[in-house]
Design an enzyme around this catalytic site. Structure first.
Site, PDB file in Angstrom:
ATOM      1  N   GLY A  17      40.813  -0.955  -1.715  1.00 41.68           N
ATOM      2  CA  GLY A  17      41.374  -1.751  -2.803  1.00 41.68           C
ATOM      3  C   GLY A  17      42.768  -1.379  -3.288  1.00 41.68           C
ATOM      4  O   GLY A  17      43.709  -1.230  -2.502  1.00 41.68           O
ATOM      5  N   ASP A  52      35.972  14.411  -5.111  1.00 43.00           N
ATOM      6  CA  ASP A  52      35.235  13.679  -6.131  1.00 43.00           C
ATOM      7  C   ASP A  52      35.986  13.916  -7.438  1.00 43.00           C
ATOM      8  O   ASP A  52      36.051  15.050  -7.920  1.00 43.00           O
ATOM      9  CB  ASP A  52      33.800  14.228  -6.211  1.00 43.00           C
ATOM     10  CG  ASP A  52      32.956  13.483  -7.229  1.00 43.00           C
ATOM     11  OD1 ASP A  52      33.520  12.846  -8.146  1.00 43.00           O
ATOM     12  OD2 ASP A  52      31.711  13.552  -7.118  1.00 43.00           O
ATOM     13  N   TYR A 150      31.966   0.168 -18.896  1.00 41.07           N
ATOM     14  CA  TYR A 150      33.230   0.004 -18.165  1.00 41.07           C
ATOM     15  C   TYR A 150      34.392  -0.244 -19.136  1.00 41.07           C
ATOM     16  O   TYR A 150      35.429   0.421 -19.078  1.00 41.07           O
ATOM     17  CB  TYR A 150      33.089  -1.150 -17.177  1.00 41.07           C
ATOM     18  CG  TYR A 150      34.305  -1.361 -16.301  1.00 41.07           C
ATOM     19  CD1 TYR A 150      34.543  -0.551 -15.200  1.00 41.07           C
ATOM     20  CD2 TYR A 150      35.212  -2.386 -16.572  1.00 41.07           C
ATOM     21  CE1 TYR A 150      35.658  -0.756 -14.389  1.00 41.07           C
ATOM     22  CE2 TYR A 150      36.319  -2.596 -15.764  1.00 41.07           C
ATOM     23  CZ  TYR A 150      36.538  -1.779 -14.678  1.00 41.07           C
ATOM     24  OH  TYR A 150      37.644  -1.977 -13.876  1.00 41.07           O
ATOM     25  N   PRO A 188      37.383  -4.890  -2.764  1.00 41.99           N
ATOM     26  CA  PRO A 188      35.928  -4.813  -2.600  1.00 41.99           C
ATOM     27  C   PRO A 188      35.166  -4.752  -3.932  1.00 41.99           C
ATOM     28  O   PRO A 188      34.065  -5.300  -4.029  1.00 41.99           O
ATOM     29  CB  PRO A 188      35.751  -3.538  -1.781  1.00 41.99           C
ATOM     30  CG  PRO A 188      37.000  -3.500  -0.936  1.00 41.99           C
ATOM     31  CD  PRO A 188      38.097  -3.968  -1.852  1.00 41.99           C
TER      32      PRO A 188
HETATM   33  N1  LIG Z   1      39.821  -4.957  -8.575  1.00 46.44           N
HETATM   34  C1  LIG Z   1      39.994  -5.345  -9.828  1.00 46.44           C
HETATM   35  O1  LIG Z   1      39.989  -6.541 -10.105  1.00 46.44           O
HETATM   36  C2  LIG Z   1      40.207  -4.334 -10.927  1.00 46.44           C
HETATM   37  C3  LIG Z   1      40.459  -4.830 -12.216  1.00 46.44           C
HETATM   38  C4  LIG Z   1      40.692  -3.944 -13.245  1.00 46.44           C
HETATM   39  C5  LIG Z   1      40.679  -2.590 -12.993  1.00 46.44           C
HETATM   40  N2  LIG Z   1      40.422  -2.132 -11.737  1.00 46.44           N
HETATM   41  C6  LIG Z   1      40.420  -0.694 -11.534  1.00 46.44           C
HETATM   42  O2  LIG Z   1      41.257  -0.365 -10.449  1.00 46.44           O
HETATM   43  C7  LIG Z   1      40.767   0.814  -9.817  1.00 46.44           C
HETATM   44  C8  LIG Z   1      40.588   0.537  -8.337  1.00 46.44           C
HETATM   45  O3  LIG Z   1      39.625  -0.497  -8.200  1.00 46.44           O
HETATM   46  P1  LIG Z   1      39.422  -1.292  -6.832  1.00 46.44           P
HETATM   47  O4  LIG Z   1      39.298  -2.699  -7.194  1.00 46.44           O
HETATM   48  O5  LIG Z   1      40.429  -0.861  -5.855  1.00 46.44           O
HETATM   49  O6  LIG Z   1      37.965  -0.765  -6.437  1.00 46.44           O
HETATM   50  P2  LIG Z   1      37.338  -0.349  -5.022  1.00 46.44           P
HETATM   51  O7  LIG Z   1      35.886  -0.261  -5.264  1.00 46.44           O
HETATM   52  O8  LIG Z   1      37.860  -1.238  -3.952  1.00 46.44           O
HETATM   53  O9  LIG Z   1      37.950   1.114  -4.780  1.00 46.44           O
HETATM   54  C9  LIG Z   1      37.630   2.184  -5.635  1.00 46.44           C
HETATM   55  C10 LIG Z   1      37.662   3.459  -4.826  1.00 46.44           C
HETATM   56  O10 LIG Z   1      37.362   4.551  -5.720  1.00 46.44           O
HETATM   57  C11 LIG Z   1      36.561   5.456  -5.012  1.00 46.44           C
HETATM   58  N3  LIG Z   1      35.781   6.308  -5.918  1.00 46.44           N
HETATM   59  C12 LIG Z   1      34.765   5.928  -6.730  1.00 46.44           C
HETATM   60  N4  LIG Z   1      34.253   6.997  -7.351  1.00 46.44           N
HETATM   61  C13 LIG Z   1      34.970   8.080  -6.925  1.00 46.44           C
HETATM   62  C14 LIG Z   1      34.908   9.468  -7.210  1.00 46.44           C
HETATM   63  N5  LIG Z   1      33.982   9.983  -8.059  1.00 46.44           N
HETATM   64  N6  LIG Z   1      35.795  10.291  -6.613  1.00 46.44           N
HETATM   65  C15 LIG Z   1      36.715   9.788  -5.736  1.00 46.44           C
HETATM   66  N7  LIG Z   1      36.813   8.488  -5.421  1.00 46.44           N
HETATM   67  C16 LIG Z   1      35.944   7.634  -6.015  1.00 46.44           C
HETATM   68  C17 LIG Z   1      35.655   4.586  -4.146  1.00 46.44           C
HETATM   69  O11 LIG Z   1      35.080   5.326  -3.080  1.00 46.44           O
HETATM   70  C18 LIG Z   1      36.613   3.503  -3.695  1.00 46.44           C
HETATM   71  O12 LIG Z   1      37.225   3.810  -2.456  1.00 46.44           O
HETATM   72  C19 LIG Z   1      39.453   1.168 -10.530  1.00 46.44           C
HETATM   73  O13 LIG Z   1      39.728   2.143 -11.514  1.00 46.44           O
HETATM   74  C20 LIG Z   1      39.064  -0.133 -11.182  1.00 46.44           C
HETATM   75  O14 LIG Z   1      38.263   0.071 -12.311  1.00 46.44           O
HETATM   76  C21 LIG Z   1      40.180  -2.980 -10.686  1.00 46.44           C
END
Ligand SMILES: NC(=O)c1ccc[n+]([C@@H]2O[C@H](COP(=O)([O-])OP(=O)(O)OC[C@H]3O[C@@H](n4cnc5c(N)ncnc54)[C@H](O)[C@@H]3O)[C@@H](O)[C@H]2O)c1
Length: 251
Positions: A17, A52, A150, A188
């Site tokens: 992501g 982590d 969240y 994702p």
């Molecule tokens: N996609 C959206 O629409 C959106 C919107 C608002 C905020 N966000 C924020 O953006 C950030 C990235 O989200 P994304 O959409 O890319 O999600 P994603 O699920 O595609 O990727 C998140 C990544 O974080 C990793 N992760 C989770 N827990 C972990 C841990 N304890 N240690 C190390 N790595 C860990 C996962 O393995 C994954 O690869 C997040 O903080 C999410 O809350 C996303």
């Protein structure tokens, strides 16, 4: 173009992501990038590190390794995060609450605390936290049922960013700290949720309607804002929030 030439960056959540797009863009812009995640990488864009973010000992190990290999760290992007299903105030269990807070908030806090120390020793740096529009509005019902844990975790990340930015500036550390609050992006986290949704097409249409630009954000559009904040072009920017939501909060 080489907007980050010579800089050393650590990006968490970089296997997927927004974190992955950011690691790739920073790499293209000339940075030495360390891509960290707790899960394996497909087609890694750069040096990868298993960590982590909930574990202080992981942070210490990774920061020590980066300083040993690259001499310093200039940029940290705290993109690791989770969003759990059933996150309403009625159905969020204590374990769900704890898991969400530990990854989204505690992980970001430990990263800010330990990385800012290393950055300050080298004269400065840029920390970019990742919150969400759900840290500013309780309107989680647009797709999911709710965003109790969240949203609370992301609201706290916004305030942690301001507090850290003020402290780090007032102490003359040279470390800037800003936060990006995304709307809905095609990653994702969102796409897997829509795939599993009983009316995924309808849920996607509701998102697209709620974001006046009329579409999900693209991960590379997030990475472009992170690039600005990481770069010296943002040298006067600290304690700021960049909302990247296609106009969602401006409705
Ligand atoms: N996609 C959206 O629409 C959106 C919107 C608002 C905020 N966000 C924020 O953006 C950030 C990235 O989200 P994304 O959409 O890319 O999600 P994603 O699920 O595609 O990727 C998140 C990544 O974080 C990793 N992760 C989770 N827990 C972990 C841990 N304890 N240690 C190390 N790595 C860990 C996962 O393995 C994954 O690869 C997040 O903080 C999410 O809350 C996303």
């Amino acid at each position: 173009m080489s907007g980050l030439s010579g800089k050393v960056a650590l990006v968490t959540g970089a296997a997927s992501g927004l974190g992955r797009a950011t690691a790739l863009r920073f790499h293209e812009e000339g940075a030495t990038v360390f891509a960290a995640d707790q899960r394996p990488f497909d087609d890694p864009p750069c040096t990868t590190v298993e960590m982590d973010v909930r574990r202080q000992e992981d942070w210490q190990r990774v920061l020590d390794m980066i300083v040993a290999q690259a001499g310093r760290i200039d940029v940290l992007v705290n993109a690791a995060g989770i969003a759990l299903d059933g996150d309403t105030v009625a159905t969020c269990t204590p374990d769900m609450w704890k898991d969400t807070m530990e990854v989204n908030l505690d992980g970001t806090f430990i990263g800010c605390k330990l990385a800012s120390r290393v950055m300050a020793e080298a004269g400065g740096g840029s920390i970019i936290n990742v919150a969400s529009i759900n840290g500013a509005t309780g309107d989680g019902g647009i797709v999911a049922e709710g965003v109790a844990a969240y949203g609370a975790s992301k609201a706290a990340v916004r305030m942690l960013t301001r507090s850290a930015a003020r402290f780090l500036a007032e102490q003359n550390t040279g470390v800037r700290c800003n936060v990006i609050s995304p709307g809905y992006f095609a990653t994702p986290m969102v796409l897997d949720y829509l795939d599993a949704h009983e009316d995924g097409a309808g849920a996607r249409a509701r998102i697209e309607e709620a974001q006046p630009l009329g579409r999900l954000g693209r991960p590379e559009e997030f990475a472009g804002v992170a690039l600005f904040l990481a770069s010296d072009r943002a040298s006067a920017v600290t304690g700021s929030e960049y909302v990247v939501d296609g106009g969602y909060l401006a409705r």
